[in-house]
Design a protein around this motif. Structure first.
Motif, PDB file in Angstrom:
ATOM      1  N   SER A  84      -3.697   3.528  -1.152  1.00 19.12           N
ATOM      2  CA  SER A  84      -3.983   2.900  -2.439  1.00 19.12           C
ATOM      3  C   SER A  84      -2.909   1.865  -2.766  1.00 19.12           C
ATOM      4  N   GLU A  86     -11.717  -5.134   1.771  1.00 20.03           N
ATOM      5  CA  GLU A  86     -12.653  -4.340   0.988  1.00 20.03           C
ATOM      6  C   GLU A  86     -13.946  -4.209   1.762  1.00 20.03           C
ATOM      7  N   LEU A 129      -4.581  -5.145  -1.723  1.00 16.38           N
ATOM      8  CA  LEU A 129      -5.545  -4.591  -0.777  1.00 16.38           C
ATOM      9  C   LEU A 129      -5.875  -5.649   0.269  1.00 16.38           C
ATOM     10  N   LEU A 172       0.835  -1.194   0.000  1.00 18.01           N
ATOM     11  CA  LEU A 172       0.000   0.000   0.000  1.00 18.01           C
ATOM     12  C   LEU A 172       0.872   1.247   0.000  1.00 18.01           C
TER      13      LEU A 172
END
Length: 596
Positions: free
Chosen positions: A130, A462, A459, A125
């Motif tokens: 992001s 979520e 990631l 990240l």
């Protein structure tokens, strides 16, 4: 990913003309194409056979078989040579999955890399939360996992080896010292990689004094790798996981501008694991593949199980009756439109489940039994209709953990596959990888280090739900590698050993080959050469320049968003025939099968 090829331009015409093209952006193939060989014929043998992605590796494997070695002996010799001659794809700095048949049972040896103990789920990240661009994450020490291939090979050799460990390194040591000619494929991969010149050790090795890729045929020597091999041959994998070699690996990873977290303790504590293979029925056969952290075995069995359920519900959709059709490409054949439709739709369903549920089963609950249950697969098969579903949703198999979010990471895996069958009938299917082409672009002691940590989801969660394949210390990232063994359900005898490189498209390549061998009764070379196709639950992908406009027109009429693209498989197949064994090698790469 869309390709600006003449075929693509010709096919992606106006919608009014009846064409459909996908706008989904899929990851690029993990390795560049280097041509398509024509005129290949299956190789036959009655005693033993080896098949690998480079002729020099195959010759080393056959030499071990001729010396009375077992299939694992041949595999070790082939892997060491591949480390030298195909460094962009696999090597001792990477990991591997091994399926082994000893004549009585199938074993699965897991040599997948692990995440260092000091990583966190935020490894990839950026400061704003992001995900990093892929190349930012790949190049350098950040992406390097603890290599596992040597430990896995040693674990299998302790159980099934017939020749001394040290003897298996002799071909690779000789080639590293005396040199080998740079192949057209290696030259092509070096020429297409702009990051090699930014790595001083790689540039010295792969480029000439003017900074150009070494010409095809140049004799390339690697005395440093020869010394590394000699230490591992004499002292076993411990020479790699401790001492001078381990120190050099850690120093390289931690000193890079994009430094990683690998430690001496991570290397010393790494262990390969023996796991229970994933096996299931498909018509008259029993198919065995790798369990998690590979998704290959489960996803292949799901695809085949859905296709068999479709046939039971609608007999006219039996793949055995939908034999390939002649076309004008160098391949000479292509799958029929209905076969492509059915297989692509079944793969959409399987890939949707893969993204939702598959990960390292030591860290998250993976409902393997539920995912390959016949009743569940029949319910999934009922979703396949006359028109493409375009994008499938995951199902809810028994035992599913609904608290997880799907992994949406694009997968890129640069890989190699080898197969072997020995005089006693023992057999191996092994898929081995450094992840992206040339791995992390870190060269140590003559070999390249992997970037397999980028196979984790960048990631970690979520919408507040954790992703099953998120980064965690000690965890093994999800893989698409699918080494496969096929058996007769009636006799129990081995029918075939096969597998392929190709990143997240590996599963589709193996599905195509299995249907070709079993349903369409193609020989191993025909099954390898057949144009690739499939879906990763986005576009329906077909192989550019080998697929006819007529096939794509029909798929578009059935609602498929079609993307012609480069599909650089590297299939190796050994199949039982009436006189012994028959072998085929993928025309898209430089591999061969050899036997006696």
């Amino acid at each position: 990913m869309k390709f600006s090829t003449p075929l693509m331009s010709a096919l992606c015409l106006a919608v009014a003309s009846g064409w459909a093209c996908a706008d989904q952006v899929m990851p690029a193939p993990p390795e560049l194409a280097s041509g398509y060989r024509t005129g290949l014929q299956p190789v036959h043998a009655n005693r033993h056979m080896a098949a690998a992605a480079n002729p020099l590796a195959t010759e080393a494997g056959r030499a071990m078989l001729r010396a009375g070695g077992s299939a694992i002996d041949a595999a070790i010799a082939m892997q060491m040579v591949l480390t030298l001659v195909e460094p962009q794809s696999s090597g001792i700095g990477g990991g591997a999955f091994i399926l082994y048949w000893d004549g009585k049972r199938v074993q699965a040896f897991d040599g997948r890399e692990t995440a260092p103990a000091q990583v966190t789920e935020k490894l990839f990240l950026q400061a704003d939360g992001s995900p990093m661009p892929f190349k930012t994450a790949q190049i350098g020490g950040r992406s390097v996992g603890v290599p596992g291939v040597l430990r896995a090979l040693k674990l299998a050799h302790e159980q099934h080896g017939k020749l001394p460990w040290q003897q298996l390194f002799a071909p690779a040591i000789a080639l590293a010292r005396n040199g080998f000619p740079v192949s057209e494929r290696l030259h092509t991969l070096v020429a297409g990689d702009p990051y090699i010149r930014r790595s001083p050790s790689m540039a010295r090795y792969f480029l000439d004094e003017k900074g150009k890729p070494l010409p095809v045929g140049t004799r390339l020597r690697n005395p440093e790798l020869a010394q590394t091999f000699e230490q591992i041959a004499a002292h076993g994998p411990r020479a790699f996981y401790t001492g001078e070699i381990a120190g050099a690996i850690v120093a390289k990873v931690r000193s890079h501008a994009n430094a990683g977290y690998l430690s001496l303790q991570d290397l010393e504590q790494y262990r390969a694991k023996e796991r229970e293979p994933v096996c299931g029925p498909y018509k008259a056969w029993r198919i065995c593949g790798m369990p998690p952290p590979s998704s290959g075995g489960v996803t292949v069995l799901q695809t085949l199980g859905v296709l068999e359920a479709v046939q039971r519900a609608t007999p006219q959709r039996d793949l055995a009756a939908l034999r390939p059709l002649a076309n004008a490409s160098p391949a000479g054949l292509e799958a029929s439109p209905l076969a492509v439709h059915l297989i692509a739709e079944a793969e959409r369903l399987a890939y949707a489940d893969r993204a939702q549920y598959l990960a390292d089963s030591d860290y998250v609950p993976v409902p393997v039994k539920g995912l390959i249950d016949a009743t569940y697969l029949a319910s999934r098969a009922a979703l396949i209709g006359e028109y493409s579903m375009k994008r499938a949703r995951p199902g809810t198999p028994q035992g599913a953990d609904l608290a997880m979010a799907p992994d949406r990471s694009p997968l890129r895996i640069s890989t190699s596959h080898l197969s072997a069958v020995d005089d006693s009938g023992q057999a191996l299917a092994m898929t081995t990888s450094v992840e992206a082409a040339f791995g992390a672009h870190l060269m140590v002691k003559g070999f390249l280090l992997n970037n397999h940590l980028t196979d984790f989801s960048f990631l970690p969660q979520e919408h507040g739900k954790p992703v099953a394949n998120r980064v965690e210390p000690g965890k093994r990232p999800l893989s698409a590698m699918a080494p496969t063994l096929v058996f007769s359900r009636n006799s129990g005898e081995l029918v075939a050993s096969l597998g392929s490189p190709g990143g997240s498209q590996i599963i589709g390549y193996v599905n195509k080959a299995l249907v070709g061998l079993l349903d369409w009764q193609l020989d191993p070379q025909q099954a390898s050469s057949l144009p690739n196709f499939g879906s990763r639950n986005a576009a329906t992908e077909v192989e550019a320049q080998l697929t006819s406009p007529a096939l794509i027109r029909q798929l578009a009429a059935w609602g498929h968003e079609v993307t012609p693209m480069t599909m650089t498989s590297g299939m190796q197949i050994i199949q039982r025939d009436t006189n012994g064994w028959s072998g085929g090698a993928d025309p898209r790469r430089e591999g061969v099968a050899l036997g006696d």
